[in-house]
Design a protein around this motif. Structure first.
Motif, short mmCIF file in Angstrom:
data_model
loop_
_atom_site.label_atom_id
_atom_site.label_comp_id
_atom_site.label_asym_id
_atom_site.label_seq_id
_atom_site.Cartn_x
_atom_site.Cartn_y
_atom_site.Cartn_z
N GLY A 66 0.71 -1.20 0.00
CA GLY A 66 -0.25 -0.08 0.09
C GLY A 66 0.92 1.18 0.00
O GLY A 66 0.50 2.30 -0.81
N GLU A 67 1.94 1.21 0.75
CA GLU A 67 2.79 2.40 0.69
C GLU A 67 3.63 2.70 -0.42
O GLU A 67 3.63 3.58 -0.93
CB GLU A 67 3.75 2.30 1.79
CG GLU A 67 3.42 2.42 3.41
CD GLU A 67 2.83 3.95 3.61
OE1 GLU A 67 3.43 4.62 2.97
OE2 GLU A 67 2.02 3.95 4.51
N LEU A 68 3.93 1.49 -1.09
CA LEU A 68 4.63 1.58 -2.54
C LEU A 68 3.48 2.30 -3.55
O LEU A 68 3.64 3.16 -4.14
CB LEU A 68 5.03 0.31 -3.14
CG LEU A 68 5.84 0.25 -4.10
CD1 LEU A 68 7.22 1.18 -3.87
CD2 LEU A 68 6.34 -1.07 -4.54
N PHE A 69 2.30 1.66 -3.62
CA PHE A 69 1.12 2.31 -4.18
C PHE A 69 0.97 3.60 -3.96
O PHE A 69 0.87 4.65 -5.12
CB PHE A 69 -0.28 1.40 -3.96
CG PHE A 69 -1.25 2.03 -5.03
CD1 PHE A 69 -1.54 1.42 -6.05
CD2 PHE A 69 -2.01 3.00 -4.50
CE1 PHE A 69 -2.57 1.88 -7.01
CE2 PHE A 69 -3.04 3.34 -5.34
CZ PHE A 69 -3.48 2.91 -6.59
N CYS A 70 0.93 4.17 -3.04
CA CYS A 70 0.81 5.46 -2.58
C CYS A 70 1.86 6.39 -3.13
O CYS A 70 1.54 7.50 -3.64
CB CYS A 70 0.38 5.76 -1.20
SG CYS A 70 -1.14 4.98 -0.51
N ARG A 71 3.04 5.80 -2.97
CA ARG A 71 4.14 6.82 -3.63
C ARG A 71 3.97 6.90 -5.00
O ARG A 71 4.52 7.89 -5.58
CB ARG A 71 5.51 6.17 -2.81
CG ARG A 71 5.80 6.12 -1.70
CD ARG A 71 7.05 6.12 -1.34
NE ARG A 71 7.67 4.66 -1.82
CZ ARG A 71 7.75 3.63 -0.83
NH1 ARG A 71 7.29 3.80 0.33
NH2 ARG A 71 8.12 2.51 -1.29
N LEU A 72 3.47 5.66 -5.73
CA LEU A 72 3.39 5.79 -7.12
C LEU A 72 2.41 6.80 -7.69
O LEU A 72 2.49 7.53 -8.68
CB LEU A 72 3.50 4.37 -7.72
CG LEU A 72 3.18 4.34 -9.26
CD1 LEU A 72 4.48 4.69 -10.19
CD2 LEU A 72 3.06 2.84 -9.51
N PHE A 73 1.26 6.46 -7.04
CA PHE A 73 0.03 7.24 -7.55
C PHE A 73 -0.38 8.34 -6.61
O PHE A 73 -1.39 8.94 -6.73
CB PHE A 73 -1.08 6.22 -7.61
CG PHE A 73 -0.99 4.99 -8.57
CD1 PHE A 73 -1.33 5.55 -9.90
CD2 PHE A 73 -0.42 3.83 -8.44
CE1 PHE A 73 -1.41 4.72 -11.01
CE2 PHE A 73 -0.48 3.08 -9.43
CZ PHE A 73 -1.06 3.37 -10.69
#
Length: 706
Positions: free
Chosen positions: A373-380
């Motif tokens: 989830g943290e990785l997704f949030c950084r990307l998007f």
């Protein structure tokens, strides 16, 4: 931008539609008004308003004449956010309804069902106010002559904007006490409208207006964020299609660069639904971040077409992937079970614009877990602060390969993760209240979508796109065509009676030609010829150019000919393009001549305002630009499809395809260009080699006509 509305919703519409209309009186009875008998979703949304609405028709105007009242006309569409706001504030309000019912005869019009009415009074708005929009509010005489025009009006005055209650009171007073002033306004407006409706013919020029349009577009281009102009910013797919043709015709890589930059910016921005795909209507900012969240079928079709052509022009696979994503969204969210495509998705859910599409970090983590989830949030670009009213519109501030490098991942691994995340979050989003879907099927928009799907298939897209395009055509020809062959504008729940307009015929012609090119099936060429003959018969007049309404349909104030492009390409521009293409494909010179006459009819206007006439200029480019003819003869469907696939890899605006499959003969293809015909070849690879040589040699134009 948050506005509470009560006007959308599948459940409410189903309740209205399920009413026993046979048991209701003509005025709808105590629970409804006359709109309960309408077929349009937009009109049905207002069927339980306390306003005594009428549909557009003689009954309403006869009552206004008999009671000597002005007519209050409100024009909108089912997925229009500000239409919902005005409906909630005013048309669902008993105080406003009392004034309208006492002093006016009120009429509701769906602009998508009756573009002729909308175009007429929108031109009045632009003449009187310099701009227009929806909802469009018009006050007029019982003879349909307008004297007051506005867009959204709040119920009461605020922020310097007069309120509807006050405006209605003033208009009613002027109508009763200063009728001569009303008639003076009407006369001045009608004189101006007549001047606008006159065709402005000119000679068929060389490349001057094409160069002028390219120059204007370069001046409008945003070098920082891509796209054209500043906020609010629209995708403007006609700009992209024109620039691609200009880049190919004149060997201008700068024109193509503007197209690719714009498509890439759209794909990464919040205007693009990063989970479900599909393009929102426009961006309220210049960075493509915050969209107006409605999704329209015609936007998907036109932008998908531009993305396919950009892929053909550049070979950049990400552009074809973008087109596939747009079309997959349409197949998933807008496809009707019986074939064909619905019109739009609303911007609002649960009384708020965009709520369906927004995310918080906690919502993302609850689905994907802490680490992913943290990785997704950084990307998007999902943060605790948010980028839209405390929540987040998903967007891609950096390219995937740049993000992968920054995070120490391989691009392939990241792409795999993104697809997995997308499916999980899409499934979670599906549990939310979904945006209202306008299930009206519009002939013109379906014609454009058929063309986009067929072109995508030809360019290497999956078989599903061709299947959907052919099913949509079957639906149109079966359910939106009367027994006498006359096309209808639209249907909803199987009901519809408005005769189709020029843009419907021209856009469907566009779809038929694309299906022919994708399959070489002669049925599509024959259907296109029949449709073109009907179009010329119904929409021609004494002067050059085609009228927007048929000679068998109602005339609103005056029969008009719109040559400039709006959110849709102009009907005349589409018709000219289609007629020239069809005439060359079918070897019917009369169609080419008819297309040339349309171009000539509006060339003076196109010369003065090139960017407002891009579809007509694309027709001019097709007429006067270079031609590449390919004749395919013999061969099984598979062999022929291999030949067609080679054509589909390349962007050839002046392409003409002839021939029919014949399993009894070996498949051969012959290319003719620049006044010479090449030796017939029997393999797709050999055909591709010849096409590449033709394009590499500069795509030389034919001799100009004197």
């Amino acid at each position: 931008m948050k506005e509470h509305t009560s006007n959308g919703g599948e459940a409410r519409l189903k309740r209205i539609v399920s009413a026993d209309r046979d048991a209701l009186p003509p005025d709808g009875g105590p629970g409804f008004n006359r709109l309960v008998f309408a077929s349009s979703p937009y009109l049905l949304q207002h069927a339980d308003n306390p306003v005594a609405w009428y549909e557009w028709g003689d009954e309403a105007f006869a009552r206004a004449r008999a009671e000597d009242k002005p007519v209050f006309l409100s024009i909108g569409y089912a997925t229009c956010h500000w239409c919902h706001v005005m409906a909630h504030e005013s048309f669902g309000d008993h105080e406003v309804a009392a004034v309208l019912n006492r002093d006016f005869v009120a009429i509701k019009v769906d602009r998508e069902e009756r573009p002729d009415i909308d175009d007429t009074y929108m031109r009045v708005a632009q003449l009187m106010n310099g701009s227009g929009g929806w909802p469009l509010t018009v006050c007029m005489t019982p003879d349909r002559e307008p004297f007051f025009v506005a867009t959204y009006i709040p119920k009461h005055s605020r922020g310097g904007m007069p309120g509807l209650v006050e405006i209605l009171g003033r208009i009613a007073e002027v109508w009763k006490t200063r009728r001569e002033l009303v008639h003076q306004n009407c006369t001045a407006i009608l004189d101006s409208l007549r001047n606008l409706s006159v065709a402005k013919p000119g000679e068929i020029p060389g490349a001057e207006p094409l160069r002028a349009a390219r120059s204007q577009l370069a001046g409008m281009f945003d070098p920082v964020n891509a796209g054209f102009g500043q906020a609010p910013k629209f995708p403007m797919p006609l700009n992209l299609s024109f620039l691609l043709r200009y880049g190919r015709r004149f060997g201008d890589p700068g024109a193509t660069v503007m197209v690719v930059a714009t498509l890439e910016a759209l794909r990464r921005g919040g205007i693009f639904d990063q989970l479900g795909f599909g393009l929102h209507r426009y961006s309220v900012d210049s960075r493509w971040l915050v969209p107006h969240f409605e999704k329209m079928l015609y936007d998907q079709a036109l932008v998908a077409m531009a993305a396919v052509e950009a892929f053909q022009a550049t070979g950049q696979e990400s552009l074809r992937e973008m087109a596939e994503q747009l079309c997959d969204f349409v197949l998933r969210e807008l496809a009707a079970p019986e074939g064909g495509f619905y019109s739009a998705l609303d911007a609002d859910t649960e009384g708020e614009e965009g709520r369906y599409y927004l995310w918080t970090p906690a919502q993302v983590r609850s689905v994907l877990g802490e680490t992913e989830g943290e990785l997704f949030c950084r990307l998007f670009d999902v943060t605790g602060k948010g980028n839209f009213e405390g929540a987040n519109i998903l967007n891609l501030p950096v390219l995937l390969h740049e993000f992968a490098q920054r995070e120490g991942m391989s691009p392939e691994n990241l792409e795999e993760k993104v697809e997995g995340w997308r499916l999980l979050l899409l499934a979670e989003r599906a549990k939310r209240e979904r945006p209202f879907r306008d299930e009206k099927i519009v002939t013109a928009w379906n014609g454009l979508m058929i063309a986009a799907l067929a072109r995508l298939f030809l360019a290497g897209g999956g078989e599903r796109f061709l299947v959907a395009a052919e099913a949509a055509l079957v639906r149109i020809l079966r359910d939106l065509r009367r027994a006498d062959g006359r096309l209808l504008r639209s249907i909803h729940r199987g009901e519809g009676e408005v005769p189709a307009f020029l843009e419907d015929y021209a856009a469907l012609l566009h779809g038929l030609l694309a299906l022919h090119d994708a399959t070489l099936d002669p049925r599509y060429r024959e259907e296109a010829c029949s449709l073109a003959r009907d179009m010329l018969r119904l929409f021609s007049g004494e002067d050059r150019g085609l009228y927007d309404t048929g000679n068998d349909a109602e005339t609103v104030l005056m029969r008009s000919r719109v040559d400039y492009d709006g959110v849709m390409p102009s009907g005349n521009g589409l018709a000219a393009t289609g007629l020239v293409r069809l005439g060359r494909m079918a070897d019917e010179e009369r169609f080419v001549e008819a297309g040339e006459e349309i171009i000539r009819a509006f060339m003076a206007g196109a010369g003065r305002q090139p960017v407002a006439h891009l579809q007509t200029l694309m027709a001019l480019d097709l007429l006067r630009g270079p031609q590449v003819e390919v004749a395919i003869s013999g061969g099984s469907r598979g062999k022929v499809q291999g030949m067609l696939a080679e054509i589909g890899k390349r962007f050839i605006p002046g392409f003409v395809l002839r021939g029919e499959p014949d399993q009894g003969r070996r498949a051969t293809a012959q290319v003719c260009a620049a006044g010479a015909c090449h030796i017939p070849v029997e393999s797709p690879a050999a055909l591709g080699g010849i096409l590449d040589r033709v394009l590499d040699e500069g795509y030389p134009p034919p001799q100009q006509k004197p």
